[in-house]
Scaffold this motif. Structure first.
Motif, PDB file in Angstrom:
ATOM      1  N   LEU A   1       0.837  -1.201   0.000  1.00  0.00           N
ATOM      2  CA  LEU A   1       0.000   0.000   0.000  1.00  0.00           C
ATOM      3  C   LEU A   1       0.871   1.250   0.000  1.00  0.00           C
ATOM      4  CD1 LEU A   1      -2.175  -2.127   0.721  1.00  0.00           C
ATOM      5  CD2 LEU A   1      -3.144  -0.463   2.304  1.00  0.00           C
ATOM      6  N   SER A   2       1.908   1.237   0.825  1.00  0.00           N
ATOM      7  CA  SER A   2       2.824   2.389   0.884  1.00  0.00           C
ATOM      8  C   SER A   2       3.543   2.589  -0.441  1.00  0.00           C
ATOM      9  CB  SER A   2       3.862   2.177   1.997  1.00  0.00           C
ATOM     10  OG  SER A   2       3.236   2.119   3.258  1.00  0.00           O
ATOM     11  N   ASP A   3       3.949   1.496  -1.075  1.00  0.00           N
ATOM     12  CA  ASP A   3       4.620   1.580  -2.372  1.00  0.00           C
ATOM     13  C   ASP A   3       3.699   2.217  -3.413  1.00  0.00           C
ATOM     14  OD1 ASP A   3       6.870   0.411  -1.303  1.00  0.00           O
ATOM     15  OD2 ASP A   3       6.440  -1.597  -2.089  1.00  0.00           O
ATOM     16  N   CYS A   4       2.427   1.813  -3.413  1.00  0.00           N
ATOM     17  CA  CYS A   4       1.468   2.376  -4.370  1.00  0.00           C
ATOM     18  C   CYS A   4       1.273   3.867  -4.133  1.00  0.00           C
ATOM     19  CB  CYS A   4       0.125   1.652  -4.262  1.00  0.00           C
ATOM     20  SG  CYS A   4       0.056   0.102  -5.166  1.00  0.00           S
ATOM     21  N   LEU A   5       1.141   4.246  -2.868  1.00  0.00           N
ATOM     22  CA  LEU A   5       0.960   5.667  -2.556  1.00  0.00           C
ATOM     23  C   LEU A   5       2.150   6.488  -3.040  1.00  0.00           C
ATOM     24  CD1 LEU A   5      -0.593   5.559   1.040  1.00  0.00           C
ATOM     25  CD2 LEU A   5      -1.707   6.368  -1.053  1.00  0.00           C
ATOM     26  N   LYS A   6       3.352   5.952  -2.872  1.00  0.00           N
ATOM     27  CA  LYS A   6       4.557   6.656  -3.337  1.00  0.00           C
ATOM     28  C   LYS A   6       4.534   6.827  -4.852  1.00  0.00           C
ATOM     29  CE  LYS A   6       7.598   5.083   0.411  1.00  0.00           C
ATOM     30  NZ  LYS A   6       8.692   4.155   0.768  1.00  0.00           N
ATOM     31  N   ILE A   7       4.158   5.750  -5.547  1.00  0.00           N
ATOM     32  CA  ILE A   7       4.092   5.809  -7.017  1.00  0.00           C
ATOM     33  C   ILE A   7       3.082   6.851  -7.464  1.00  0.00           C
ATOM     34  CG2 ILE A   7       3.406   4.537  -9.092  1.00  0.00           C
ATOM     35  CD1 ILE A   7       4.509   1.995  -7.706  1.00  0.00           C
TER      36      ILE A   7
END
Length: 306
Positions: free
Chosen positions: A237-243
């Motif tokens: 989820l954090s990776d997606c938000l960063k992207i």
């Protein structure tokens, strides 16, 4: 009739399914973002623009899938439940494109979605005895607790579209989500269950998008067979938000699809909030949802599948 057409008109998405009852198999499908709940927060009605988008989506789906709209089983959910002009809107759809939608309540929505997910878990060879299902919609969020042959459900009055349009500042959104987390925790506490015994399962656009991004897919190369059964964790989820936070709208649209760009971040915050309430580290993602449940329910009632 061994094949059935089902349609799910949600608060943000329009989804059509052609299903073979005898083989328990999806033959064809059509998905489009129509934004039914757009502006509903402020006006209390389904706008004419939203109605026109639905009508156009119906016409395109008929052209692609070659089905008879009068024979389709059609359900609609949160946005239509909330709208003051729902009966007028339903009549417009029936007059213009011969589609006869039935508004279903949150409990029936939960039952049908749960039915689809149970079939999907068995298909993916995942234990379906005890799990908590999250279904994030455009206008509502459903939590369903399945305990073997029994289930309890609650429909919460918030979704990706309504929250995005209600809270323009991230701080306001996150504060409100903390309040919703209390409501969800109270519901779960009332059931007196041990959360550790339950698997966390999630369906709908936000979880499947997170799973797809994790797998290196984008909207135009989405493979539901690979997405089904994928395990997603908080780091994903954090990776997606960063992207999404570090990309332009065109890049995000390629990943999530047109019509979802402005809502996907809120969807992930909702997803994360449920992780936190359940105190879970991972979630199993499934593409199957309401329209599949409507199809399976019809097939069972007709004695065409078990």
């Amino acid at each position: 009739m061994n094949n059935i057409t089902t349609i799910d008109l949600g608060s943000n998405s329009f989804r059509v399914l052609i299903y073979d009852c005898l083989k328990n198999k999806i033959l064809d499908e059509y998905n489009e973002v129509v934004g039914m709940a757009d502006g509903l927060n402020t006006t209390g009605i389904i706008s004419q623009a939203a109605q026109d988008r639905v009508i156009l989506a119906v016409e395109k789906s008929i052209s692609k899938l070659k089905y008879n709209p009068e024979n389709a089983i059609c359900v609609t959910t949160a946005a239509m439940r909330m709208a003051k002009n729902s009966q007028e809107v339903l009549k417009n759809f029936k007059d213009k494109v011969k589609i006869d939608f039935k508004i279903i309540n949150g409990e029936e929505e939960a039952r049908l979605t749960l039915l689809a997910v149970k079939y999907a878990l068995k298909r993916e060879k995942i234990d379906s005895s005890k799990f908590i299902l999250l279904d994030i919609g455009g206008g509502s969020t459903e939590i369903i607790v399945n305990n073997f042959d029994n289930f309890s459900s609650r429909s919460f009055n918030f979704g990706i579209v309504t929250l995005t349009q209600r809270y323009l500042k991230k701080e306001q959104l996150l504060f409100q989500l903390e309040e919703y987390k209390k409501e969800i925790k109270n519901f779960l506490d009332s059931l007196k269950i041990d959360l550790d015994e339950y698997t966390f399962v999630a369906t709908a656009g936000t979880p499947t998008t997170v799973a797809a991004v994790k797998l290196g897919q984008d909207f135009f190369h989405y493979d539901k067979e690979k997405v089904n059964g994928t395990t997603v964790n908080l780091d994903d989820l954090s990776d997606c938000l960063k992207i999404f936070n570090n990309s332009d709208n065109q890049t995000v649209a390629k990943l999530v699809g047109k019509g979802r760009v402005e809502f996907i971040e809120v969807g992930i915050y909702i997803y994360r909030a449920i992780f936190e309430v359940l105190q879970k580290k991972e979630s199993i993602v499934l593409d199957d949802g309401l329209r599949e449940g409507v199809a399976v329910d019809y097939c069972i009632k007709k004695g065409l599948c078990k």
